[in-house]
Motif scaffolding. Structure first.
Motif, PDB file in Angstrom:
ATOM      1  N   GLN A   7       0.829  -1.203   0.000  1.00  0.00           N
ATOM      2  CA  GLN A   7       0.000   0.000   0.000  1.00  0.00           C
ATOM      3  C   GLN A   7       0.867   1.257   0.000  1.00  0.00           C
ATOM      4  O   GLN A   7       0.554   2.233  -0.679  1.00  0.00           O
ATOM      5  N   MET A   8       1.962   1.227   0.746  1.00  0.00           N
ATOM      6  CA  MET A   8       2.886   2.363   0.756  1.00  0.00           C
ATOM      7  C   MET A   8       3.519   2.551  -0.620  1.00  0.00           C
ATOM      8  O   MET A   8       3.687   3.680  -1.088  1.00  0.00           O
ATOM      9  N   TYR A  11       1.184   4.269  -3.000  1.00  0.00           N
ATOM     10  CA  TYR A  11       1.156   5.711  -2.746  1.00  0.00           C
ATOM     11  C   TYR A  11       2.395   6.392  -3.341  1.00  0.00           C
ATOM     12  O   TYR A  11       2.283   7.395  -4.056  1.00  0.00           O
ATOM     13  N   GLY A  14       2.296   6.368  -7.095  1.00  0.00           N
ATOM     14  CA  GLY A  14       1.347   7.346  -7.619  1.00  0.00           C
ATOM     15  C   GLY A  14       1.956   8.737  -7.682  1.00  0.00           C
ATOM     16  O   GLY A  14       1.807   9.455  -8.678  1.00  0.00           O
ATOM     17  N   ILE A  15       2.673   9.113  -6.635  1.00  0.00           N
ATOM     18  CA  ILE A  15       3.334  10.428  -6.609  1.00  0.00           C
ATOM     19  C   ILE A  15       4.469  10.464  -7.635  1.00  0.00           C
ATOM     20  O   ILE A  15       4.628  11.437  -8.364  1.00  0.00           O
ATOM     21  N   TYR A  61      -5.489   2.154  -8.862  1.00  0.00           N
ATOM     22  CA  TYR A  61      -6.806   2.047  -8.222  1.00  0.00           C
ATOM     23  C   TYR A  61      -7.150   0.588  -7.925  1.00  0.00           C
ATOM     24  O   TYR A  61      -7.534   0.247  -6.805  1.00  0.00           O
ATOM     25  N   SER A  64      -4.747  -0.904  -5.208  1.00  0.00           N
ATOM     26  CA  SER A  64      -5.051  -0.410  -3.869  1.00  0.00           C
ATOM     27  C   SER A  64      -6.366  -1.000  -3.353  1.00  0.00           C
ATOM     28  O   SER A  64      -6.452  -1.431  -2.204  1.00  0.00           O
TER      29      SER A  64
END
Length: 130
Positions: A7-8, A11, A14-15, A61, A64
């Motif tokens: 999950q990290m 994130y 995504g950035i 999406y 996640s």
């Protein structure tokens, strides 16, 4: 059973992809102005970049959602989309019209995160199934 490292990584990826997209777009514009960029190749390069962005949003999406709900199907679909994203990243690393050193660096980082994410997805799917 949800994977916190996965999950990290979603994130962070995504950035990073926002940076990747903007940097690649800027480099395509730069290359089209500085080099004799063939007009026949400019549109396909831009189209592939935008297709890759759509795939990336969908991939993150589904990944996640699958991780948080502990479902194998969305996570597996995200893994399949990762293969397509990897192919597009290799295109921008090797086969685009002009490849700059900056292209090599940002694509290498992206491919590394894809590989790490894929390994964590397989481990998460295995944990969800058992």
């Amino acid at each position: 059973l949800s994977s916190v490292p996965l999950q990290m990584l979603f994130y962070v990826n995504g950035i990073y992809y926002i940076f990747y997209f903007l940097a690649t777009l800027a480099m395509i514009v730069y290359k089209s102005q500085v080099f004799s960029y063939p007009d026949d190749f400019l549109a396909p390069d831009l189209a592939l970049l935008f297709i890759m962005a759509i795939l990336e949003v969908l991939r993150l999406y589904l990944g996640s959602k699958g991780n948080l709900t502990e479902e194998e199907a969305p996570l597996g679909l995200s893994l399949a989309i990762t293969v397509g994203s990897m192919i597009l990243s290799v295109y921008f690393l090797v086969w685009q019209t002009y490849v700059l050193q900056a292209d090599v660096i940002i694509n290498a980082v992206l491919l590394f995160t894809y590989g790490l994410e894929s390994v964590l997805k397989v481990i998460a799917i295995a944990a969800f199934v058992s």
